[in-house]
Design a protein around this motif. Structure first.
Motif, PDB file in Angstrom:
ATOM      1  N   LEU A   1      18.219   6.148  -8.376  1.00 16.33           N
ATOM      2  CA  LEU A   1      19.611   5.751  -8.174  1.00 16.33           C
ATOM      3  C   LEU A   1      20.504   6.731  -8.907  1.00 16.33           C
ATOM      4  N   SER A   2      21.720   6.942  -8.373  1.00 19.86           N
ATOM      5  CA  SER A   2      22.715   7.730  -9.102  1.00 19.86           C
ATOM      6  C   SER A   2      23.805   6.781  -9.589  1.00 19.86           C
ATOM      7  N   SER A   3      24.407   7.099 -10.700  1.00 22.48           N
ATOM      8  CA  SER A   3      25.449   6.242 -11.266  1.00 22.48           C
ATOM      9  C   SER A   3      26.688   7.072 -11.581  1.00 22.48           C
ATOM     10  N   ARG A   4      27.792   6.365 -11.752  1.00 25.41           N
ATOM     11  CA  ARG A   4      29.042   7.034 -12.100  1.00 25.41           C
ATOM     12  C   ARG A   4      29.738   6.184 -13.158  1.00 25.41           C
ATOM     13  N   ARG A   5      30.141   6.840 -14.217  1.00 21.52           N
ATOM     14  CA  ARG A   5      30.810   6.128 -15.298  1.00 21.52           C
ATOM     15  C   ARG A   5      32.139   5.573 -14.829  1.00 21.52           C
ATOM     16  N   VAL A   6      32.473   4.379 -15.294  1.00 21.70           N
ATOM     17  CA  VAL A   6      33.780   3.793 -14.999  1.00 21.70           C
ATOM     18  C   VAL A   6      34.838   4.542 -15.796  1.00 21.70           C
ATOM     19  N   PRO A   7      35.875   5.064 -15.135  1.00 25.23           N
ATOM     20  CA  PRO A   7      36.920   5.800 -15.886  1.00 25.23           C
ATOM     21  C   PRO A   7      37.520   4.937 -16.990  1.00 25.23           C
ATOM     22  N   GLY A   8      37.437   5.460 -18.219  1.00 31.19           N
ATOM     23  CA  GLY A   8      38.015   4.753 -19.358  1.00 31.19           C
ATOM     24  C   GLY A   8      37.202   3.561 -19.826  1.00 31.19           C
ATOM     25  N   GLY A   9      36.024   3.342 -19.268  1.00 31.50           N
ATOM     26  CA  GLY A   9      35.207   2.199 -19.674  1.00 31.50           C
ATOM     27  C   GLY A   9      33.808   2.609 -20.071  1.00 31.50           C
ATOM     28  N   ARG A  10      32.986   1.621 -20.452  1.00 30.67           N
ATOM     29  CA  ARG A  10      31.619   1.893 -20.889  1.00 30.67           C
ATOM     30  C   ARG A  10      30.582   1.694 -19.780  1.00 30.67           C
ATOM     31  N   GLY A  11      30.946   0.936 -18.748  1.00 29.80           N
ATOM     32  CA  GLY A  11      29.990   0.627 -17.711  1.00 29.80           C
ATOM     33  C   GLY A  11      29.817   1.726 -16.696  1.00 29.80           C
ATOM     34  N   SER A  12      28.952   1.461 -15.714  1.00 29.78           N
ATOM     35  CA  SER A  12      28.694   2.407 -14.638  1.00 29.78           C
ATOM     36  C   SER A  12      28.852   1.702 -13.310  1.00 29.78           C
ATOM     37  N   THR A  13      29.085   2.479 -12.266  1.00 31.67           N
ATOM     38  CA  THR A  13      29.119   1.937 -10.913  1.00 31.67           C
ATOM     39  C   THR A  13      28.094   2.665 -10.073  1.00 31.67           C
ATOM     40  N   PHE A  14      27.728   2.019  -8.954  1.00 30.84           N
ATOM     41  CA  PHE A  14      26.656   2.537  -8.118  1.00 30.84           C
ATOM     42  C   PHE A  14      27.091   2.469  -6.658  1.00 30.84           C
ATOM     43  N   ASP A  15      26.694   3.473  -5.895  1.00 33.40           N
ATOM     44  CA  ASP A  15      27.025   3.511  -4.486  1.00 33.40           C
ATOM     45  C   ASP A  15      26.307   2.358  -3.775  1.00 33.40           C
ATOM     46  N   ALA A  16      27.078   1.514  -3.091  1.00 29.00           N
ATOM     47  CA  ALA A  16      26.512   0.316  -2.467  1.00 29.00           C
ATOM     48  C   ALA A  16      25.436   0.663  -1.442  1.00 29.00           C
ATOM     49  N   LYS A  17      25.685   1.699  -0.617  1.00 33.58           N
ATOM     50  CA  LYS A  17      24.702   2.076   0.394  1.00 33.58           C
ATOM     51  C   LYS A  17      23.394   2.535  -0.246  1.00 33.58           C
ATOM     52  N   GLU A  18      23.509   3.272  -1.344  1.00 37.70           N
ATOM     53  CA  GLU A  18      22.318   3.766  -2.035  1.00 37.70           C
ATOM     54  C   GLU A  18      21.514   2.604  -2.621  1.00 37.70           C
ATOM     55  N   VAL A  19      22.243   1.638  -3.205  1.00 36.16           N
ATOM     56  CA  VAL A  19      21.579   0.460  -3.781  1.00 36.16           C
ATOM     57  C   VAL A  19      20.876  -0.337  -2.686  1.00 36.16           C
ATOM     58  N   GLU A  20      21.565  -0.547  -1.575  1.00 36.96           N
ATOM     59  CA  GLU A  20      20.982  -1.321  -0.481  1.00 36.96           C
ATOM     60  C   GLU A  20      19.775  -0.606   0.130  1.00 36.96           C
ATOM     61  N   ALA A  21      19.832   0.716   0.196  1.00 38.46           N
ATOM     62  CA  ALA A  21      18.691   1.487   0.714  1.00 38.46           C
ATOM     63  C   ALA A  21      17.483   1.347  -0.208  1.00 38.46           C
ATOM     64  N   LEU A  22      17.736   1.378  -1.523  1.00 37.44           N
ATOM     65  CA  LEU A  22      16.641   1.202  -2.477  1.00 37.44           C
ATOM     66  C   LEU A  22      16.060  -0.206  -2.361  1.00 37.44           C
ATOM     67  N   ALA A  23      16.926  -1.206  -2.183  1.00 31.82           N
ATOM     68  CA  ALA A  23      16.448  -2.582  -2.036  1.00 31.82           C
ATOM     69  C   ALA A  23      15.548  -2.717  -0.808  1.00 31.82           C
ATOM     70  N   ARG A  24      15.962  -2.094   0.309  1.00 30.36           N
ATOM     71  CA  ARG A  24      15.136  -2.144   1.523  1.00 30.36           C
ATOM     72  C   ARG A  24      13.807  -1.435   1.302  1.00 30.36           C
ATOM     73  N   ARG A  25      13.852  -0.283   0.609  1.00 33.70           N
ATOM     74  CA  ARG A  25      12.624   0.461   0.334  1.00 33.70           C
ATOM     75  C   ARG A  25      11.681  -0.343  -0.559  1.00 33.70           C
ATOM     76  N   ASN A  26      12.234  -1.015  -1.562  1.00 29.93           N
ATOM     77  CA  ASN A  26      11.410  -1.850  -2.442  1.00 29.93           C
ATOM     78  C   ASN A  26      10.745  -2.977  -1.670  1.00 29.93           C
ATOM     79  N   ARG A  27      11.509  -3.582  -0.730  1.00 34.43           N
ATOM     80  CA  ARG A  27      10.931  -4.671   0.056  1.00 34.43           C
ATOM     81  C   ARG A  27       9.792  -4.170   0.939  1.00 34.43           C
ATOM     82  N   ARG A  28       9.980  -2.984   1.526  1.00 31.52           N
ATOM     83  CA  ARG A  28       8.920  -2.417   2.363  1.00 31.52           C
ATOM     84  C   ARG A  28       7.678  -2.120   1.533  1.00 31.52           C
ATOM     85  N   GLU A  29       7.884  -1.560   0.335  1.00 36.71           N
ATOM     86  CA  GLU A  29       6.747  -1.204  -0.510  1.00 36.71           C
ATOM     87  C   GLU A  29       6.036  -2.451  -1.011  1.00 36.71           C
TER      88      GLU A  29
END
Length: 418
Positions: free
Chosen positions: A40-68
């Protein structure tokens, strides 16, 4: 005033860490583990401590995990489960990348268990059982009929110990590790002693010996038992381990997951196999020759226990180590000779190597233990491995161990039966 939407556009919808964890069905810590592995790739929240993630990338990983999770291993459609615990290849096996036989000969069972759970060594560690859990477990085990088997006793002890632990539903890593360190000695201490004057302190192998043999052990015998426990602590996705992972996938607590493993272990093709080898060994010792005993087994259409292993075309490394230690025990010499005779006679029919069940049978027979002792040793040892797999499964998406049935019954709709 509402916060402004981030300027990423609709094609690049971003998820918070919590949202990504929910989509993937994992803990927040696991999301960052995916990032560290490059999944997964992440991006820091501007001015914050957290990170955000591309929804499509997350959903693709979820589908791949289910297949595996539901996919095949490429060998006959068997279920494949990703694990970092045990690797078996080329007639060797490894615990977290380290040669398991070396670990078992150089470290105690408790130390190997800690390595399996945490990936760290804790030299000199000893597991202790809380008095309340032991009292409840002993009462439950003592209430069983005399003919109850060792796995029956251990399963009842595990369930009883669970009732004494109000925190059993806490599935955090620290809580499950605390359960593991107390459950294993509780299981051992709940078993009826075989001799008087024993102490329920010290290494687990010492305490277990007092439940299995009425003889006083020498140092070499205790070392053999301790090493046997460490060798058997885990062996990848054996049938009982898969049952544990299914239970953990449904978020059953550690006691319930162990109970699931014990239920499967009782089969003659799994944990009870050493008992069959033990009885065969006694028959050979009684007759003084393996040939007639092997002939009777084959005539009855039974396979010879203690020989061959589907994962080791060559020598079972666990048997090799254990046989080497048994050479240092003078009382084991007759049983060792009988085991060699079994292998030699059977080799005329089919070239199979001795497996760990036969080595375990030599240990139990030479120590004056009952035929069921190997099953007890196997179950106590494997409990640590089950906990390791439960811990790993708790970090995965819940209920992922849910294969789809391939229906081959009558085509619906069928008429109601009269």
């Amino acid at each position: 005033m509402r916060d402004q939407e981030p300027a990423f556009g609709p094609a690049e919808r971003r998820l918070t860490t919590k949202e990504a964890a929910e989509v993937l069905g994992v803990k927040s810590e696991t999301v960052y583990a995916y990032v560290s592995r490059g999944q997964l790739s992440s991006r820091r929240v501007p001015g914050g401590r957290g990170s955000t993630f591309d929804a499509k990338e997350v959903e693709a990983l979820a589908r791949r995990n289910r297949r595996e999770s539901a996919g095949s291993s490429g060998s006959g459609g068997e279920l494949a489960v990703r694990t970092r615990i045990t690797l078996i290849e080329a007639d060797r096996y490894y615990f977290r990348g380290v040669d398991a036989t070396l670990m078992a000969t150089r470290h105690s069972y408790e130390e190997v268990a800690e390595w399996l759970w945490t990936g760290r060594l804790h030299p000199g560690v000893e597991f202790t059982a809380p008095d309340a859990a032991v009292a409840v477990a002993r009462r439950a085990v003592d209430a069983l009929p005399e003919h109850a088997g060792p796995t029956d006793r251990l399963r009842v002890a595990a369930i009883a110990a669970a009732t004494a632990d109000p925190l059993r539903f806490d599935l955090s890593e620290d809580a499950v590790l605390g359960t593991a360190r107390t459950l294993i000695p509780t299981l051992v201490t709940a078993l009826p002693p075989a001799r008087r004057g024993h102490r329920d302190t010290g290494p687990l192998a010492d305490r277990l010996w007092a439940r299995l043999s009425g003889r006083d052990p020498d140092e070499a015998s205790l070392r053999a038992l301790d090493t046997a426990l460490a060798l058997l602590v885990d062996h990848d996705l054996a049938a009982s381990t898969l049952a544990v992972r299914v239970a953990a996938s449904a978020r059953a607590h550690a006691y319930a997951a162990v109970s699931a493993g014990l239920g499967v272990l009782e089969g003659p093709l799994h944990g009870a196999a050493s008992g069959l080898a033990h009885r065969l060994l006694l028959d050979v010792l009684d007759q003084g020759d393996a040939a007639p005993v092997i002939a009777d087994e084959l005539r009855a259409g039974r396979r010879i226990p203690g020989l061959g292993h589907r994962l080791y075309p060559g020598e079972d490394p666990r048997a090799r180590v254990l046989f080497g230690l048994l050479e240092d025990i003078p009382k084991a010499a007759p049983a060792l000779a009988a085991a060699r005779d079994i292998v030699t006679v059977t080799a005329r029919h089919t070239p199979l190597h001795a497996n760990v069940d036969l080595a375990l049978a030599v240990l139990t027979a030479s120590a004056g233990m009952p035929a069921t002792a190997g099953e007890t040793i196997f179950a106590v040892a494997r409990t640590a491995g089950w906990i390791a797999h439960a811990l790993e499964e708790y970090g995965e998406r819940p209920l992922r161990m849910r294969p789809s049935g391939h229906y081959v019954g009558p085509k619906p709709p069928q008429p109601l039966p009269e």
